[in-house]
Scaffold this motif. Structure first.
Motif, PDB file in Angstrom:
ATOM      1  N   GLN A 110      68.433  99.185 212.546  1.00 33.84           N
ATOM      2  CA  GLN A 110      67.950  98.060 211.838  1.00 33.84           C
ATOM      3  C   GLN A 110      68.889  98.014 210.418  1.00 33.84           C
ATOM      4  OE1 GLN A 110      63.664  97.142 211.550  1.00 33.84           O
ATOM      5  NE2 GLN A 110      63.855  99.442 212.042  1.00 33.84           N
ATOM      6  N   ARG A 115      69.555  94.914 208.059  1.00 31.17           N
ATOM      7  CA  ARG A 115      68.180  94.508 207.587  1.00 31.17           C
ATOM      8  C   ARG A 115      67.874  95.288 206.296  1.00 31.17           C
ATOM      9  NH1 ARG A 115      67.581  93.843 213.142  1.00 31.17           N
ATOM     10  NH2 ARG A 115      67.001  91.870 213.712  1.00 31.17           N
ATOM     11  N   GLU A 119      62.474  96.151 205.022  1.00 30.86           N
ATOM     12  CA  GLU A 119      62.068  95.623 206.263  1.00 30.86           C
ATOM     13  C   GLU A 119      62.172  96.594 207.364  1.00 30.86           C
ATOM     14  OE1 GLU A 119      63.680  91.850 209.087  1.00 30.86           O
ATOM     15  OE2 GLU A 119      64.650  92.309 207.182  1.00 30.86           O
ATOM     16  N   LYS A 122      59.139  99.193 207.487  1.00 29.01           N
ATOM     17  CA  LYS A 122      57.872  98.515 207.881  1.00 29.01           C
ATOM     18  C   LYS A 122      58.070  98.447 209.282  1.00 29.01           C
ATOM     19  CE  LYS A 122      55.033  94.446 206.984  1.00 29.01           C
ATOM     20  NZ  LYS A 122      54.821  93.170 206.422  1.00 29.01           N
ATOM     21  N   LYS A 123      59.059  97.609 209.889  1.00 36.46           N
ATOM     22  CA  LYS A 123      59.148  97.682 211.478  1.00 36.46           C
ATOM     23  C   LYS A 123      58.993  99.040 212.110  1.00 36.46           C
ATOM     24  CE  LYS A 123      60.948  94.880 215.131  1.00 36.46           C
ATOM     25  NZ  LYS A 123      62.039  93.779 215.384  1.00 36.46           N
ATOM     26  N   SER A 124      59.906  99.722 211.524  1.00 34.70           N
ATOM     27  CA  SER A 124      59.845 101.366 212.087  1.00 34.70           C
ATOM     28  C   SER A 124      58.439 101.873 212.102  1.00 34.70           C
ATOM     29  CB  SER A 124      60.867 102.155 211.382  1.00 34.70           C
ATOM     30  OG  SER A 124      62.329 101.662 211.587  1.00 34.70           O
ATOM     31  N   ALA A 126      55.397 100.559 212.338  1.00 35.00           N
ATOM     32  CA  ALA A 126      54.783  99.708 213.039  1.00 35.00           C
ATOM     33  C   ALA A 126      54.974 100.116 214.484  1.00 35.00           C
ATOM     34  CB  ALA A 126      54.872  98.141 212.903  1.00 35.00           C
ATOM     35  N   VAL A 159      63.744  98.879 218.692  1.00 32.70           N
ATOM     36  CA  VAL A 159      63.351  98.320 217.287  1.00 32.70           C
ATOM     37  C   VAL A 159      64.186  96.737 216.850  1.00 32.70           C
ATOM     38  CG1 VAL A 159      65.092  99.404 215.778  1.00 32.70           C
ATOM     39  CG2 VAL A 159      62.607  99.086 214.988  1.00 32.70           C
ATOM     40  N   ASN A 160      65.114  96.604 217.480  1.00 33.99           N
ATOM     41  CA  ASN A 160      66.084  95.361 217.198  1.00 33.99           C
ATOM     42  C   ASN A 160      65.607  94.348 218.108  1.00 33.99           C
ATOM     43  OD1 ASN A 160      67.064  96.321 214.562  1.00 33.99           O
ATOM     44  ND2 ASN A 160      68.996  96.643 215.684  1.00 33.99           N
ATOM     45  N   SER A 161      64.665  94.400 219.064  1.00 32.46           N
ATOM     46  CA  SER A 161      64.052  93.447 219.825  1.00 32.46           C
ATOM     47  C   SER A 161      65.232  93.177 221.007  1.00 32.46           C
ATOM     48  CB  SER A 161      63.434  92.192 219.139  1.00 32.46           C
ATOM     49  OG  SER A 161      62.426  92.756 218.075  1.00 32.46           O
TER      50      SER A 161
END
Length: 224
Positions: A110, A115, A119, A122-124, A126, A159-161
């Protein structure tokens, strides 16, 4: 081309100079939400197909189309863009950075994608929680088990969808239980996010859970 097609290999062949072709006249299409397994004996060219699909190698003949764009003759800059923003690789060896914590390893893609640190963190956090790894976030790679390392590697890879996952024997070093768990994590990601996955595996039990199975035999693909 159908907008639901994430990846298409059309009449793809690969050879080196005067040597016989490694793979020949490969035709393969992955639609969104689809898991396709590729099996074959060692040295049959499975990894070559993945490298061509992931724009790490050029086919000698044929066309690679990703997300509706012919990438065969694309610039290196565009190929890098596709690898960074559309697809992701999962390998048998996790290639985690030993000097970073579990959380920092997952944050890295990310940060490369520019990013913000907040951010990314937070995403990591989750995604680690979703994978049952929240208690390992501050651990170093050397402090967690082999199965946990591979789950961290998968968390990092999605993680980067990405819309396309290319997995090369991702469970090859794991025991049967961890192998199944890792495969199911990848499978559920694809189905939940309408992504696609091409997985090379020698594990026929896992391959049978895919939507389609292809065998690479005598340099060509055969649908099973």
């Amino acid at each position: 081309m159908d907008s639901d097609v994430a990846l298409e290999l059309a009449s793809v062949s690969k050879s080196f100079k005067k040597s016989p072709a490694i793979v020949e006249d490969i035709n393969l299409s992955l639609t969104r939400g689809q898991v396709v397994a590729l099996i074959g004996s060692s040295g049959s060219g499975k990894t070559t197909i993945l490298q061509i699909a992931g724009l790490l190698d050029k086919p000698t003949l044929g066309v690679v189309t990703i997300d509706g764009v012919n990438c065969t003759q694309a610039s290196n800059k565009y190929k890098t863009h596709v690898r960074r923003n559309f697809l992701s690789f999962v390998y048998q060896f996790h290639y985690l950075l030993q000097e970073l914590s579990v959380l920092e390893n997952v944050m890295l893609p990310q940060l490369i994608a520019r990013r913000s640190k907040a951010e990314a963190k937070k995403k990591s956090q989750a995604i680690l929680e979703k994978f049952g790894l929240e208690s390992k976030a501050s651990s170093m790679v050397s402090e967690i088990s082999g199965g946990e390392r591979q789950r961290v590697a998968i968390a990092r890879s999605i993680v980067n969808s990405p819309k396309l996952l290319l997995a090369d024997e991702p469970t090859g070093n794991l025991d049967p239980t961890n192998s199944l768990n890792v495969f199911l994590l990848l499978h559920s990601y694809v189905k939940e996010n309408n992504s696609s996955m091409l997985i090379v595996t020698h594990n026929y039990i896992l391959a049978e859970k895919a939507d389609h199975i292809f065998q690479l035999k005598n340099r060509s693909l055969v649908k099973l």
